[in-house]
Scaffold this motif. Structure first.
Motif, short mmCIF file in Angstrom:
data_model
loop_
_atom_site.label_atom_id
_atom_site.label_comp_id
_atom_site.label_asym_id
_atom_site.label_seq_id
_atom_site.Cartn_x
_atom_site.Cartn_y
_atom_site.Cartn_z
N ASP A 69 -4.47 7.52 2.50
CA ASP A 69 -3.70 7.06 1.34
C ASP A 69 -2.22 7.06 1.73
O ASP A 69 -1.66 8.12 2.05
CB ASP A 69 -3.96 8.01 0.16
N VAL A 70 -1.60 5.89 1.68
CA VAL A 70 -0.21 5.79 2.16
C VAL A 70 0.78 6.56 1.27
O VAL A 70 1.94 6.74 1.65
CB VAL A 70 0.26 4.32 2.32
N GLN A 71 0.32 7.01 0.11
CA GLN A 71 1.20 7.83 -0.75
C GLN A 71 1.41 9.22 -0.17
O GLN A 71 2.35 9.91 -0.56
CB GLN A 71 0.57 7.97 -2.14
N ALA A 97 -0.13 -2.61 2.29
CA ALA A 97 -0.87 -2.12 1.11
C ALA A 97 0.01 -2.19 -0.14
O ALA A 97 1.17 -1.78 -0.10
CB ALA A 97 -1.35 -0.69 1.34
N GLY A 98 -0.53 -2.73 -1.20
CA GLY A 98 0.24 -2.85 -2.43
C GLY A 98 -0.67 -2.96 -3.64
O GLY A 98 -1.82 -3.40 -3.52
N VAL A 99 -0.16 -2.53 -4.80
CA VAL A 99 -0.94 -2.57 -6.04
C VAL A 99 -0.06 -3.04 -7.19
O VAL A 99 1.17 -3.04 -7.08
CB VAL A 99 -1.52 -1.17 -6.39
N ASP A 118 4.59 4.49 -5.95
CA ASP A 118 4.16 5.42 -4.89
C ASP A 118 3.41 4.69 -3.78
O ASP A 118 3.33 5.19 -2.66
CB ASP A 118 3.29 6.54 -5.47
N VAL A 119 2.84 3.52 -4.08
CA VAL A 119 2.20 2.72 -3.03
C VAL A 119 3.19 1.67 -2.49
O VAL A 119 3.45 1.60 -1.29
CB VAL A 119 0.92 2.02 -3.55
N ASN A 120 3.77 0.90 -3.40
CA ASN A 120 4.55 -0.28 -2.98
C ASN A 120 5.90 0.06 -2.35
O ASN A 120 6.44 -0.73 -1.57
CB ASN A 120 4.81 -1.19 -4.19
P1 NDP Z 1 -5.71 -6.62 -2.20
O1 NDP Z 1 -5.68 -6.12 -3.60
O2 NDP Z 1 -6.70 -7.68 -1.83
O3 NDP Z 1 -5.90 -5.38 -1.18
C1 NDP Z 1 -5.08 -4.27 -1.27
C2 NDP Z 1 -5.21 -3.50 0.01
O4 NDP Z 1 -4.31 -2.37 -0.02
C3 NDP Z 1 -6.59 -2.93 0.25
O5 NDP Z 1 -6.88 -2.97 1.63
C4 NDP Z 1 -6.46 -1.48 -0.21
O6 NDP Z 1 -7.39 -0.58 0.41
C5 NDP Z 1 -5.04 -1.18 0.25
N1 NDP Z 1 -4.44 -0.07 -0.48
C6 NDP Z 1 -4.08 -0.05 -1.79
N2 NDP Z 1 -3.56 1.14 -2.11
C7 NDP Z 1 -3.57 1.89 -0.97
C8 NDP Z 1 -3.17 3.20 -0.65
N3 NDP Z 1 -2.63 4.01 -1.58
N4 NDP Z 1 -3.32 3.64 0.62
C9 NDP Z 1 -3.86 2.84 1.57
N5 NDP Z 1 -4.26 1.58 1.33
C10 NDP Z 1 -4.13 1.12 0.06
O7 NDP Z 1 -4.22 -7.06 -1.88
P2 NDP Z 1 -3.63 -8.47 -1.40
O8 NDP Z 1 -4.21 -8.82 -0.10
O9 NDP Z 1 -3.66 -9.41 -2.53
O10 NDP Z 1 -2.10 -8.05 -1.21
C11 NDP Z 1 -1.63 -7.45 -0.02
C12 NDP Z 1 -0.13 -7.27 -0.17
O11 NDP Z 1 0.46 -8.54 -0.43
C13 NDP Z 1 0.27 -6.37 -1.33
O12 NDP Z 1 1.41 -5.62 -0.99
C14 NDP Z 1 0.60 -7.37 -2.43
O13 NDP Z 1 1.49 -6.84 -3.38
C15 NDP Z 1 1.23 -8.48 -1.61
N6 NDP Z 1 1.22 -9.78 -2.25
C16 NDP Z 1 0.05 -10.35 -2.67
C17 NDP Z 1 0.08 -11.62 -3.24
C18 NDP Z 1 -1.16 -12.30 -3.72
O14 NDP Z 1 -1.03 -13.37 -4.34
N7 NDP Z 1 -2.36 -11.80 -3.46
C19 NDP Z 1 1.33 -12.35 -3.42
C20 NDP Z 1 2.49 -11.66 -2.91
C21 NDP Z 1 2.42 -10.43 -2.35
P3 NDP Z 1 -8.89 -0.41 -0.20
O15 NDP Z 1 -9.63 -1.67 0.15
O16 NDP Z 1 -9.43 0.81 0.48
O17 NDP Z 1 -8.73 -0.24 -1.68
#
Ligand code: NDP
Length: 263
Positions: A69-71, A97-99, A118-120
């Motif tokens: 967990d990157v947090q 990684a982003g949420v 905490d994630v982004n």
């Molecule tokens: P997804 O929701 O498809 O996937 C998110 C990924 O992040 C997963 O691999 C997840 O792991 C991982 N993750 C989330 N929280 C944590 C954590 N606390 N620790 C480690 N890993 C974590 O994301 P997207 O591919 O859509 O987006 C990727 C990035 O691009 C993000 O930062 C998003 O904000 C950014 N973005 C996306 C856009 C879009 O249109 N999709 C547009 C612009 C930016 P797990 O599978 O184990 O949950």
């Protein structure tokens, strides 16, 4: 010798946070295709190890998934050290990684704030610092870091004309992380470490597929190219930033947004 413009990452090792699905998966595959060993960081997906194995077989490179967990700063530091020992030396990081939390601002809570920031922001910082520490301690100049921010660092996403999607913490966290890249680029330049930001527009991933089709249609129609991107379309800019062809690029934010930001 291959002809044309070639980026070869053999001998390199790239860590991709959130590298098991969505944009991160496309980035993991692209780095592997260029010849790098890949360390995928994930939080909870049950199939992450399988995903890494598949990449390893497809591109004949070392690829391994690490649950982290990157947090959690201490866990990130320990995991990056482990990756450096097992697959390294680590040469690049994609902090991807982003949420998001989609909710009207008046209903947002401190818990929502922590969930997003905490994630982004902190999670991206933890990852960047752990990578930078590896490189600084090694006393070898170099290392390239790419943050996945978003065009949301600049705009407020809409669900219809002049109707916000309502993700205030997400938008502001992306502005924060884009600026964080500039601060770290400035501090770590003396160590030869470059820090840049890839800012995607709308991309077809799990994060966007949960939105209503009417919303996605509106968003697509408002890009110059009239559509969402596929995750693979984020790879060219990122691979360039990781590579030595980007040796004079640091602290920059690069938008791959189908032209959205010209409006
Ligand atoms: P997804 O929701 O498809 O996937 C998110 C990924 O992040 C997963 O691999 C997840 O792991 C991982 N993750 C989330 N929280 C944590 C954590 N606390 N620790 C480690 N890993 C974590 O994301 P997207 O591919 O859509 O987006 C990727 C990035 O691009 C993000 O930062 C998003 O904000 C950014 N973005 C996306 C856009 C879009 O249109 N999709 C547009 C612009 C930016 P797990 O599978 O184990 O949950």
């Amino acid at each position: 010798m291959p002809s044309g413009f070639n980026i070869n990452f053999s001998g390199k090792c790239v860590i991709v946070t959130g590298g098991n699905r969505g944009i991160g998966y496309a980035l993991s595959r692209a780095c592997a295709k260029a010849g790098a060993s890949i360390a995928i960081i994930y939080r909870s997906s049950a199939d992450a190890e399988e995903v890494a194995e598949k990449i390893s077989k497809e591109f004949s490179v070392k690829a391994k998934a690490y649950k982290c967990d990157v947090q959690d700063d201490a866990l990130v530091t320990a995991t990056f050290k482990k990756i450096d020992d097992e697959l390294g030396p680590v040469t690049g990081l994609i902090a991807n990684a982003g949420v998001s939390v989609v909710k009207p601002a008046v209903d947002l809570t401190a818990e929502d704030f922590r969930k997003v920031y905490d994630v982004n922001v902190l999670g991206v910082f933890n990852s960047a610092r752990a990578a930078a520490k590896l490189w600084i301690d090694r006393k070898v100049k170099g290392g390239s870091i790419v943050f996945t921010s978003s065009m949301s660092s600049q705009i407020i996403n809409q669900v219809g004309t002049s109707q916000p999607l309502t993700q205030a913490f997400y938008n502001s966290s992306k502005a924060a992380v884009s600026n964080l890249a500039k601060a770290l680029a400035a501090e770590w330049a003396p160590h030869g470490i470059r820090v840049n930001t890839l800012s995607p527009g709308y991309v077809n991933t799990d994060q966007t597929s949960i939105m209503d089709k009417a919303i996605r249609d509106h968003q697509a129609a408002n890009t110059v190219l009239g559509r969402f991107a596929e995750p693979d379309e984020m790879t060219g800019q990122t691979i360039l930033l990781l590579s030595d062809y980007a040796s004079y690029m640091t602290g920059g934010e690069y938008f791959v947004d189908g032209g959205q930001l010209i409006w």
